[in-house]
Scaffold this motif. Sequence first.
Motif, PDB file in Angstrom:
ATOM      1  N   ASP A   1       0.831  -1.204   0.000  1.00  0.00           N
ATOM      2  CA  ASP A   1       0.000   0.000   0.000  1.00  0.00           C
ATOM      3  C   ASP A   1       0.867   1.257   0.000  1.00  0.00           C
ATOM      4  N   ASP A   2       0.996   1.862  -1.171  1.00  0.00           N
ATOM      5  CA  ASP A   2       1.641   3.171  -1.294  1.00  0.00           C
ATOM      6  C   ASP A   2       3.067   3.156  -0.739  1.00  0.00           C
ATOM      7  N   VAL A   3       3.827   2.117  -1.073  1.00  0.00           N
ATOM      8  CA  VAL A   3       5.180   2.016  -0.519  1.00  0.00           C
ATOM      9  C   VAL A   3       6.288   2.309  -1.526  1.00  0.00           C
ATOM     10  N   PHE A   4       6.040   2.129  -2.806  1.00  0.00           N
ATOM     11  CA  PHE A   4       7.132   2.267  -3.767  1.00  0.00           C
ATOM     12  C   PHE A   4       7.663   3.692  -3.838  1.00  0.00           C
ATOM     13  N   ALA A   5       6.808   4.681  -3.646  1.00  0.00           N
ATOM     14  CA  ALA A   5       7.262   6.067  -3.680  1.00  0.00           C
ATOM     15  C   ALA A   5       8.238   6.374  -2.548  1.00  0.00           C
ATOM     16  N   GLU A   6       8.203   5.575  -1.481  1.00  0.00           N
ATOM     17  CA  GLU A   6       9.054   5.811  -0.316  1.00  0.00           C
ATOM     18  C   GLU A   6      10.417   5.121  -0.423  1.00  0.00           C
ATOM     19  N   LEU A   7      10.583   4.265  -1.430  1.00  0.00           N
ATOM     20  CA  LEU A   7      11.794   3.445  -1.509  1.00  0.00           C
ATOM     21  C   LEU A   7      12.769   3.979  -2.556  1.00  0.00           C
ATOM     22  N   ASP A   8      14.063   3.754  -2.314  1.00  0.00           N
ATOM     23  CA  ASP A   8      15.047   4.092  -3.328  1.00  0.00           C
ATOM     24  C   ASP A   8      14.978   3.059  -4.450  1.00  0.00           C
ATOM     25  N   ALA A   9      15.692   3.324  -5.531  1.00  0.00           N
ATOM     26  CA  ALA A   9      15.577   2.487  -6.735  1.00  0.00           C
ATOM     27  C   ALA A   9      15.960   1.041  -6.456  1.00  0.00           C
ATOM     28  N   GLY A  10      17.022   0.848  -5.669  1.00  0.00           N
ATOM     29  CA  GLY A  10      17.458  -0.516  -5.397  1.00  0.00           C
ATOM     30  C   GLY A  10      16.431  -1.304  -4.626  1.00  0.00           C
ATOM     31  N   ARG A  11      15.866  -0.715  -3.568  1.00  0.00           N
ATOM     32  CA  ARG A  11      14.856  -1.419  -2.773  1.00  0.00           C
ATOM     33  C   ARG A  11      13.588  -1.633  -3.591  1.00  0.00           C
ATOM     34  N   ARG A  12      13.235  -0.680  -4.449  1.00  0.00           N
ATOM     35  CA  ARG A  12      12.068  -0.866  -5.317  1.00  0.00           C
ATOM     36  C   ARG A  12      12.225  -2.120  -6.171  1.00  0.00           C
ATOM     37  N   THR A  13      13.355  -2.220  -6.824  1.00  0.00           N
ATOM     38  CA  THR A  13      13.590  -3.356  -7.730  1.00  0.00           C
ATOM     39  C   THR A  13      13.587  -4.672  -6.970  1.00  0.00           C
ATOM     40  N   ARG A  14      14.265  -4.705  -5.837  1.00  0.00           N
ATOM     41  CA  ARG A  14      14.351  -5.955  -5.069  1.00  0.00           C
ATOM     42  C   ARG A  14      12.987  -6.356  -4.510  1.00  0.00           C
ATOM     43  N   LEU A  15      12.204  -5.366  -4.052  1.00  0.00           N
ATOM     44  CA  LEU A  15      10.870  -5.677  -3.541  1.00  0.00           C
ATOM     45  C   LEU A  15       9.980  -6.221  -4.651  1.00  0.00           C
ATOM     46  N   ALA A  16      10.036  -5.605  -5.836  1.00  0.00           N
ATOM     47  CA  ALA A  16       9.211  -6.066  -6.958  1.00  0.00           C
ATOM     48  C   ALA A  16       9.564  -7.497  -7.336  1.00  0.00           C
ATOM     49  N   GLU A  17      10.830  -7.836  -7.287  1.00  0.00           N
ATOM     50  CA  GLU A  17      11.244  -9.200  -7.622  1.00  0.00           C
ATOM     51  C   GLU A  17      10.699 -10.198  -6.610  1.00  0.00           C
ATOM     52  N   LEU A  18      10.748  -9.850  -5.327  1.00  0.00           N
ATOM     53  CA  LEU A  18      10.222 -10.739  -4.292  1.00  0.00           C
ATOM     54  C   LEU A  18       8.711 -10.870  -4.400  1.00  0.00           C
ATOM     55  N   ALA A  19       8.029  -9.738  -4.609  1.00  0.00           N
ATOM     56  CA  ALA A  19       6.563  -9.751  -4.652  1.00  0.00           C
ATOM     57  C   ALA A  19       6.034 -10.519  -5.858  1.00  0.00           C
ATOM     58  N   GLY A  20       6.776 -10.470  -6.951  1.00  0.00           N
ATOM     59  CA  GLY A  20       6.309 -11.102  -8.176  1.00  0.00           C
ATOM     60  C   GLY A  20       6.152 -12.604  -8.079  1.00  0.00           C
ATOM     61  N   GLY A  21       6.701 -13.217  -7.027  1.00  0.00           N
ATOM     62  CA  GLY A  21       6.589 -14.659  -6.883  1.00  0.00           C
ATOM     63  C   GLY A  21       5.319 -15.133  -6.205  1.00  0.00           C
ATOM     64  N   TYR A  22       4.422 -14.210  -5.817  1.00  0.00           N
ATOM     65  CA  TYR A  22       3.197 -14.599  -5.113  1.00  0.00           C
ATOM     66  C   TYR A  22       2.031 -14.759  -6.083  1.00  0.00           C
ATOM     67  N   GLU A  23       1.069 -15.599  -5.681  1.00  0.00           N
ATOM     68  CA  GLU A  23      -0.084 -15.875  -6.544  1.00  0.00           C
ATOM     69  C   GLU A  23      -0.843 -14.604  -6.899  1.00  0.00           C
TER      70      GLU A  23
END
Length: 383
Positions: A328-350
């Motif tokens: 919920d509204d978290v990507f705007a708060e993250l730097d580019a590296g954390r954004r990319t790593r979070l997206a990679e982790l999240a993409g593995g969920y159903e």
Amino acid sequence: MIVEQLGLKDFRNYAGADVSLAAGANVFVGRNGQGKTNLVEAVAYLATLGSHRVSSDAPMVRDGQDAAIVRARLAHGERSVLLELQLNRQGTNKARVNGVNVRTSELPRYAQVVLFAPEDLQIVRGDPSARRRFADQLIVQRTPRMAGVLGDYDRVVRQRTALLKSARARGIRGDALGTLDVWDEKLVALGTEVIEARLALASDLASPVSDAYAAIAGADHDPRLEWALSVGGADPEEGESMDAAGSGAPLADQFRAALALRRPAELDRGLTLVGPHRDDLVLKVRGLPVKGYASHGESWSVALALRLASAELLRAESRLGDPVLILDDVFAELDAGRRTRLAELAGGYEQVIVTSAVEEDVPEGLRAHVVRVEAGQIKAGDE
């Protein structure tokens, strides 16, 4: 688990809403204050029986209305289930599963959700109550019957505290208050069960938190979590430190001993000073408490790691499939590296549900299904 359809009536700023969701990534896009977070708050409530923004249900009922309705059709593999919840401004909430009336405490048996939001910084930086709430909501998802135990414990604390306040007002002391012993035993029985569940949770989260933190932060800062318990004789709620490991005696015996020790103080103050409602979950990185020592980036990484570890724990234990992961509204708060790593982790969920004021803030891989939100209205993705 996948949320296929979400319907709202008189929930927050929605007079009515009907939203279709897809497997994989979903994004709610809209300017701030339009109702994006209200949608995911409704989904998460079905799983946790609480809001990540407010401590009571009344604010979720639309102004001028007595009740709000949340309906969600969930898919567990080939099986479909319809959950319905009525949130009442006053009185007891009501719930149905596939049209059959059930206790609201039954809903987490069918819905599992992990939600991460900017408010989660309060878990690592705020008062102990935020950390207790985080732990207890996850405990309920792991073991739904604990919703009843936690509710019963809260009622015992309120009733015991009312007795202490009455005794203080009447000048009653010590052995003259025999009824307190009865409440002590109820407090010990329920409180011990809560503490044991929390200790087990901290142990089971240790490895997933460490892995998630390293994945998000790109570094190993040795994150740790442990409970500081008021049954150890001090009071984490008031900043008194203690040995988190306890004395080694059975937990219930420690509880009774702590109550006996603190009874004079309880009678003087009219408060229940011992029990899981006074405990704190101590979070550390690099051997130091996160609260007061961690940088902003480290605090974000710890908060994210707690939620991602929660999702991994539920995924490993649940028969419902993956929990729905909400960002919920978290990507705007993250730097580019954390954004990319979070997206990679999240993409593995159903199923992943993301909210954002700016669509471009969300990594492209999480923008498969876009829903636009404007002033409590749901728009088509291309509108």
